[in-house]
Design an enzyme around this catalytic site. Structure first.
Site, PDB file in Angstrom:
ATOM      1  N   THR A   1     -47.562 -29.922  -6.934  1.00 52.66           N
ATOM      2  CA  THR A   1     -47.486 -30.289  -5.619  1.00 52.66           C
ATOM      3  C   THR A   1     -49.003 -31.089  -5.256  1.00 52.66           C
ATOM      4  O   THR A   1     -49.813 -30.884  -5.920  1.00 52.66           O
ATOM      5  CB  THR A   1     -47.689 -29.153  -4.700  1.00 52.66           C
ATOM      6  OG1 THR A   1     -46.342 -28.662  -4.690  1.00 52.66           O
ATOM      7  CG2 THR A   1     -48.022 -29.247  -3.092  1.00 52.66           C
TER       8      THR A   1
ATOM      9  N   GLY B   1     -40.710 -24.629   1.658  1.00 56.00           N
ATOM     10  CA  GLY B   1     -42.253 -23.769   1.376  1.00 56.00           C
ATOM     11  C   GLY B   1     -43.069 -23.998   2.435  1.00 56.00           C
ATOM     12  O   GLY B   1     -42.627 -24.173   3.533  1.00 56.00           O
TER      13      GLY B   1
ATOM     14  N   GLY C   1     -49.659 -23.748  -4.094  1.00 58.62           N
ATOM     15  CA  GLY C   1     -49.107 -22.436  -5.003  1.00 58.62           C
ATOM     16  C   GLY C   1     -47.726 -22.147  -4.285  1.00 58.62           C
ATOM     17  O   GLY C   1     -47.097 -22.763  -3.733  1.00 58.62           O
TER      18      GLY C   1
ATOM     19  N   GLY D   1     -45.208 -21.080  -2.123  1.00 56.82           N
ATOM     20  CA  GLY D   1     -44.952 -21.170  -0.744  1.00 56.82           C
ATOM     21  C   GLY D   1     -44.762 -19.778  -0.048  1.00 56.82           C
ATOM     22  O   GLY D   1     -45.166 -19.674   1.060  1.00 56.82           O
TER      23      GLY D   1
HETATM   24  N1  ASP Z   1     -46.433 -24.817  -2.019  1.00 55.66           N
HETATM   25  C1  ASP Z   1     -45.201 -25.615  -2.739  1.00 55.66           C
HETATM   26  C2  ASP Z   1     -44.000 -24.803  -2.270  1.00 55.66           C
HETATM   27  O1  ASP Z   1     -43.970 -23.559  -2.207  1.00 55.66           O
HETATM   28  C3  ASP Z   1     -45.625 -25.551  -4.215  1.00 55.66           C
HETATM   29  C4  ASP Z   1     -46.835 -25.995  -4.811  1.00 55.66           C
HETATM   30  O2  ASP Z   1     -47.676 -26.086  -4.156  1.00 55.66           O
HETATM   31  O3  ASP Z   1     -46.712 -25.795  -6.006  1.00 55.66           O
HETATM   32  O4  ASP Z   1     -43.172 -25.481  -1.873  1.00 55.66           O
END
Ligand code: ASP
Length: 306
Positions: A160, A190, A212, A214
């Site tokens: 992300t 997310g 991270g 979500g």
């Molecule tokens: N936070 C994002 C989600 O859960 C994924 C990520 O940040 O890697 O969609």
């Protein structure tokens, strides 16, 4: 001042990704250098990161039914305006669609085909269709496939993206853009498009962009929790550490990373994941990009310093 990230996780950053992060910071910093707004800097930075090298925009992950549905948000600290899209399809720059929601509607969050329709109405650039070979989606690994799939993910996985900025007038802004996580049920959304979870910005305190898992980040409304601590005088590093420790302690699987920038120009990049590919450009000098931030901004580079 601008901070940007290309995700927290365990995936090594490739040289091309590092260059992309440097380019994104450069473009965002140029907006600010010439007197532009933090909001414009965040959008411009994230648009570069949506180019296909990260899990956002052109590079976004595909859900289990083979469809690419993306989430993005943008928010600014002067007026507390915010815009977001969840599950948007076929739009090359979801961050710009989020900004359209903020500026052209009275709403904060649009989802699915309705978000896509708004973006199309304003003639945002489209993405090419997901190739047929990928359209089947990727099934979760089982048994003996687990190792192979794990290795493949390690080699190929993209993460992300997000950014926070502070402009000359003291305005902060934050944004995030993602294709979500691996093996998502169709329709999964997310933290990234949820204001207060994935992003938050308030001129009275600062701006935060999270990355991270979500599902964990949502459950403690991480971005707002960090900003609230900034508002009560906690320094950015302590605020981020406190929230990420809470995430880890209270919620199994709570791996995440945060970009934190206060309205008076203090910053922190903190993660409890093995790595976080991120960087910043302060008022002078050059952009700084690291793969690993063991403490504050004295990142250790694993040979990935710019
Ligand atoms: N936070 C994002 C989600 O859960 C994924 C990520 O940040 O890697 O969609």
């Amino acid at each position: 001042m601008i901070l940007a990230h290309g995700g927290a996780g365990s995936t090594p950053m490739t040289p091309v990704q590092r260059d992309c992060l440097v380019e994104a910071l450069t473009i965002g910093f140029d907006v600010l250098r010439y007197g532009g707004r933090a909001l414009d800097a965040v959008e411009a930075t994230i648009r570069v990161l949506e180019s296909g090298l990260f899990n956002a925009g052109l590079g976004a992950r595909i859900q289990l039914d083979g469809v690419r549905r993306m989430d993005a948000s943008i928010t600014e600290g002067r007026t507390l305006r915010a815009g977001a899209v969840a599950g948007i399809e076929r739009i090359r720059h979801p961050i710009s669609a989020a900004r359209l929601v903020m500026e052209k509607t009275e709403h904060v969050l649009l989802f699915g085909k309705h978000a896509t329709r708004l973006a199309e109405h304003y003639k945002l650039e489209r993405q090419p269709r997901v190739p047929t070979s990928l359209r089947k989606g990727m099934a979760p690994p089982k048994g003996s496939q687990k190792r192979t799939v794990g290795l493949y993910e390690e080699m190929e996985e993209r993460e992300t993206v997000g950014a926070v900025a502070l402009d000359r007038d003291g305005n902060v802004a934050a944004g995030a853009s993602t294709g979500g996580i691996s093996y998502m049920l169709p329709g999964r959304i997310g933290d990234s498009p949820l204001i207060g979870c994935g992003v938050y910005a308030d001129n009275d305190a600062g701006a935060v962009s999270m990355t991270g898992q979500g599902e964990s980040i949502i459950r403690i409304a991480a971005a707002k929790e960090i900003v609230d601590q900034l508002e009560s005088g906690t320094n950015p590093m302590t605020a981020a550490r406190h929230t990420l420790n809470k995430l880890k302690k209270r919620i199994a699987g709570g791996e995440a990373g945060a970009l934190v920038l206060t309205s008076n120009g203090r910053l922190a990049i903190y993660h409890n994941s093995p790595q976080m590919c991120a960087g910043y450009w302060k008022d002078s000098g050059k952009p700084v990009v690291y793969l690993y931030f063991p403490n504050r901004l004295t990142g250790r580079s694993l040979n990935d310093t710019y």
